[in-house]
Design an enzyme around this catalytic site. Structure first.
Site, mmCIF file in Angstrom:
data_model
loop_
_atom_site.group_PDB
_atom_site.id
_atom_site.type_symbol
_atom_site.label_atom_id
_atom_site.label_comp_id
_atom_site.label_asym_id
_atom_site.label_seq_id
_atom_site.Cartn_x
_atom_site.Cartn_y
_atom_site.Cartn_z
ATOM 1 N N CYS A 1 4.006 41.630 -88.654
ATOM 2 C CA CYS A 1 5.073 41.609 -87.657
ATOM 3 C C CYS A 1 6.396 41.683 -88.414
ATOM 4 O O CYS A 1 6.661 40.865 -89.278
ATOM 5 C CB CYS A 1 4.982 40.324 -86.838
ATOM 6 S SG CYS A 1 6.450 40.001 -85.852
ATOM 7 N N CYS B 1 11.978 43.322 -83.244
ATOM 8 C CA CYS B 1 11.909 43.940 -81.915
ATOM 9 C C CYS B 1 12.243 42.953 -80.813
ATOM 10 O O CYS B 1 12.697 43.358 -79.730
ATOM 11 C CB CYS B 1 10.506 44.486 -81.655
ATOM 12 S SG CYS B 1 9.673 45.066 -83.119
ATOM 13 N N THR C 1 9.349 34.042 -83.111
ATOM 14 C CA THR C 1 9.126 35.071 -84.127
ATOM 15 C C THR C 1 10.411 35.313 -84.911
ATOM 16 O O THR C 1 11.475 35.468 -84.324
ATOM 17 C CB THR C 1 8.688 36.382 -83.428
ATOM 18 O OG1 THR C 1 7.415 36.172 -82.847
ATOM 19 C CG2 THR C 1 8.620 37.534 -84.393
ATOM 20 N N GLU D 1 6.631 32.109 -87.463
ATOM 21 C CA GLU D 1 7.134 31.639 -86.177
ATOM 22 C C GLU D 1 7.588 30.194 -86.348
ATOM 23 O O GLU D 1 7.129 29.502 -87.256
ATOM 24 C CB GLU D 1 6.044 31.677 -85.088
ATOM 25 C CG GLU D 1 5.582 33.074 -84.706
ATOM 26 C CD GLU D 1 4.620 33.685 -85.713
ATOM 27 O OE1 GLU D 1 3.945 32.924 -86.436
ATOM 28 O OE2 GLU D 1 4.549 34.916 -85.781
ATOM 29 N N HIS E 1 9.041 44.257 -74.285
ATOM 30 C CA HIS E 1 8.246 43.758 -75.407
ATOM 31 C C HIS E 1 6.771 44.161 -75.282
ATOM 32 O O HIS E 1 6.083 44.336 -76.287
ATOM 33 C CB HIS E 1 8.398 42.244 -75.560
ATOM 34 C CG HIS E 1 8.198 41.814 -76.988
ATOM 35 N ND1 HIS E 1 8.871 42.375 -78.037
ATOM 36 C CD2 HIS E 1 7.352 40.915 -77.545
ATOM 37 C CE1 HIS E 1 8.467 41.843 -79.171
ATOM 38 N NE2 HIS E 1 7.531 40.956 -78.901
ATOM 39 N N TYR F 1 4.495 46.410 -78.324
ATOM 40 C CA TYR F 1 3.180 46.166 -78.921
ATOM 41 C C TYR F 1 2.358 47.455 -79.045
ATOM 42 O O TYR F 1 1.465 47.537 -79.877
ATOM 43 C CB TYR F 1 2.407 45.131 -78.083
ATOM 44 C CG TYR F 1 2.809 43.701 -78.397
ATOM 45 C CD1 TYR F 1 4.122 43.380 -78.684
ATOM 46 C CD2 TYR F 1 1.867 42.687 -78.407
ATOM 47 C CE1 TYR F 1 4.486 42.081 -78.975
ATOM 48 C CE2 TYR F 1 2.223 41.375 -78.696
ATOM 49 C CZ TYR F 1 3.531 41.086 -78.982
ATOM 50 O OH TYR F 1 3.880 39.796 -79.274
ATOM 51 N N CYS G 1 3.801 48.578 -82.676
ATOM 52 C CA CYS G 1 3.579 47.766 -83.883
ATOM 53 C C CYS G 1 2.104 47.465 -84.103
ATOM 54 O O CYS G 1 1.609 47.528 -85.220
ATOM 55 C CB CYS G 1 4.405 46.482 -83.824
ATOM 56 S SG CYS G 1 3.704 45.172 -82.831
ATOM 57 N N GLU H 1 -1.377 36.654 -81.441
ATOM 58 C CA GLU H 1 -0.099 37.146 -80.936
ATOM 59 C C GLU H 1 -0.316 38.329 -80.003
ATOM 60 O O GLU H 1 0.415 38.507 -79.022
ATOM 61 C CB GLU H 1 0.825 37.537 -82.088
ATOM 62 C CG GLU H 1 2.228 37.768 -81.545
ATOM 63 C CD GLU H 1 3.200 38.296 -82.568
ATOM 64 O OE1 GLU H 1 3.120 37.909 -83.731
ATOM 65 O OE2 GLU H 1 4.045 39.102 -82.165
HETATM 66 FE FE1 SF4 Z 1 6.513 41.615 -84.235
HETATM 67 FE FE2 SF4 Z 1 5.352 43.606 -82.926
HETATM 68 FE FE3 SF4 Z 1 6.815 41.783 -81.603
HETATM 69 FE FE4 SF4 Z 1 7.940 43.630 -83.246
HETATM 70 S S1 SF4 Z 1 6.817 44.016 -81.330
HETATM 71 S S2 SF4 Z 1 8.438 41.485 -83.119
HETATM 72 S S3 SF4 Z 1 6.433 43.742 -84.866
HETATM 73 S S4 SF4 Z 1 4.885 41.457 -82.706
HETATM 74 FE FE FE Z 2 5.647 39.317 -80.641
#
Ligand code: SF4
Ligand code: FE
Length: 498
Positions: free
Chosen positions: A116, A120, A207, A273, A308, A312, A315, A463
């Site tokens: 991660c 984001c 995060t 986190e 968000h 995902y 990422c 997560e």
């Molecule tokens: Fe982390 Fe993925 Fe959330 Fe970006 S979208 S903060 S990489 S978990």
């Molecule tokens: Fe996240």
């Protein structure tokens, strides 16, 4: 130029005094901390990618500011003038193409860091607030959007990392915020001054808590009359008085303290986190973007969560690429790469991983313009994306462990490999196919272990389940957004029902 390098980002962290704790001790310099440092490296990658030698990647990571703010920024720098090149992680999406680029950039970074990269969440908060503050001003005559634009200009011109703080600790899940035994279990306004408010509460699972310059706080759920104190959104520097970070433990986190680094799986990158406490934190009014407008809390939550859930799709597919690569290497080093069932399991992993990515791209391509002028994802598709993400990485992890074999959880340590008494045994008996060093085979097993059982699993598995909202949260939105009436009409037409 509003475009820092990873090195400049690391330097910006050195001069701060955070109130951060890990294992009962103060974290003096997160970037140099053996356990937290790798997650700072992941964020640095979001800066370096904007200076990438590959022009395609560089173009993905850069955008142009479109928000002239004559009023000036909120920090030491100057506001980013309109048209200035900025890091995409601070950009407000101006087209469906921007939304697509976001997901592509996240996949690149997921693949490069295998973790991660944390940036984001704040980006998604900026985009959700852009729309919601505009909407509140239009309907209520408030001045939140203007305030927000000044903050945005500051973030863009200084190329800052923001963390998005949404999840309250919630106490008794069966009771509303005001009905809790302790009213601080949802973050709330406890005092209102002429030019500031004072807030108290805690946000969980933050995060990138120690890697961010700014914290953007938002409410955690839809609110109604009588819940105005909980309808609060604002931004404060991470170094603000009263903000305390308590970093969470991750499985096998202390492997970072042992050398050689082989046992860490992904020695360079990681995520972290923290439980973030707001112990009567004073927030100046020009950094407050919602205060008492309970009817707008739910819309802000839904938009942030939607953005968000799109994230995902990028990422986690990028981290999935790393897991597929590691599983394929493990099979190769084990000497079974040619077996048809092995090939088929790799095909299945690719199919699953691309399903996530396809959903991320689909909700982006179907994005639409908002009255604020920015673009938002298709909410139904973004929620379908995240619902898939709650399941697919677990199946990918099972397949990777299947392909790797039992060594993934019984492998002796790097110290035993380095020991003159046992090293030779390990080199001899842990060898796979000719031409591949036993040490390389160990490294790939450790990477799979890291992503599916160790520190990396925090970001890749639970997560994926709970981040951006647990599975049931997506099902609620899918239920609300489902075009059931249209579906029924189509069925009636074909069946000849009047
Ligand atoms: Fe982390 Fe993925 Fe959330 Fe970006 S979208 S903060 S990489 S978990
Ligand atoms: Fe996240």
């Amino acid at each position: 130029m509003a475009l820092k390098t990873g090195r400049e980002y690391l330097e910006s962290l050195r001069v701060r005094d955070l109130d951060a704790r890990y294992l009962g001790e103060k974290v003096v310099d997160p970037a140099l901390h053996p356990v937290i440092g790798p997650s700072i490296n992941s964020v640095a990658a979001t800066y370096d990618v904007a200076h990438d030698p590959d022009p395609t990647v560089r173009e993905l990571a850069r955008a142009r500011s479109e928000h002239p703010t004559g009023a000036g920024g909120q920090g030491p720098g100057r506001p980013a003038p309109e048209g200035e090149v900025i890091n995409r992680f601070t950009h407000i999406h101006r087209s469906a193409e921007d939304l697509v680029k976001k997901v592509k950039l996240q996949r690149v970074l997921g693949r490069r860091t295998g973790s991660c990269f944390q940036r984001c969440v704040g980006w998604d908060a900026l985009n959700a607030l852009y729309i919601t503050t505009h909407e509140m001003d239009a309907a209520l005559g408030t001045s939140y959007h203007r305030r927000f634009l000044r903050f945005l200009a500051y973030v863009q011109s200084e190329d800052l990392v923001c963390q998005g703080a949404m999840t309250d600790v919630k106490g008794d899940r069966g009771a509303r915020p005001g009905a809790q035994e302790d009213p601080d279990l949802y973050l709330r306004v406890v005092r209102r001054g002429d030019d500031h408010i004072v807030v108290r509460g805690a946000k969980a699972h933050q995060t990138g808590a120690l890697s961010s310059h700014e914290i953007i706080v938002m409410p955690t759920l839809a609110l109604g009359p009588g819940e105005e104190d909980y309808a609060v959104s604002f931004a404060v520097p991470s170094t603000s008085k009263g903000v305390v970070f308590i970093v969470g433990r991750q499985a096998a986190d202390l492997r970072c303290l042992y050398d050689p680094p082989l046992d860490r799986g992904n020695p360079r990158f990681g995520g972290h986190e923290a439980l973030t406490i707001f112990n009567d934190v004073e927030v100046p009014l020009d950094r407050v973007f919602m205060c008492g407008e309970a009817a707008y809390a739910g819309r802000l939550v839904e938009r942030f969560a939607g953005f968000h859930r799109q994230s995902y799709g990028g990422c986690k597919a990028g981290v999935g690429d790393v897991l597929i690569g590691a599983a394929a290497l493990a099979a190769e080093y084990n000497g079974v790469a040619g077996a048809s069932h092995v090939k088929d399991k790799l095909v299945e992993m690719v199919h699953l991983n691309e399903t996530i990515y396809a959903c991320g791209l689909a909700c982006s391509s179907e994005g639409r313009k908002t009255p604020a002028g920015s673009y938002i994802i298709d909410l139904l598709l973004a929620n379908v994306c995240k619902q898939n993400v709650t399941r697919i990485p677990y199946e990918m992890a099972r397949l990777a462990q299947d392909l790797a074999g039992g060594l993934v959880c019984t492998l002796p340590s790097a110290r035993d490999l380095a020991s003159p008494e046992t090293g030779e045994f390990l080199l001899k008996y842990l060898k796979g196919v000719p031409g591949v060093a036993a040490e390389d085979r160990m490294k790939v097993m450790r990477l799979i272990e890291h992503l599916t059982l160790g520190r990396g699993a925090v970001g890749y598995l639970p997560e994926s389940l709970h981040g951006a909202g647990s599975p049931q949260a997506q099902r609620l939105v899918i239920g609300r957004q489902a075009p059931l009436e249209e579906c029924k009409r189509a069925a009636k037409t074909l069946a000849g029902i009047a």
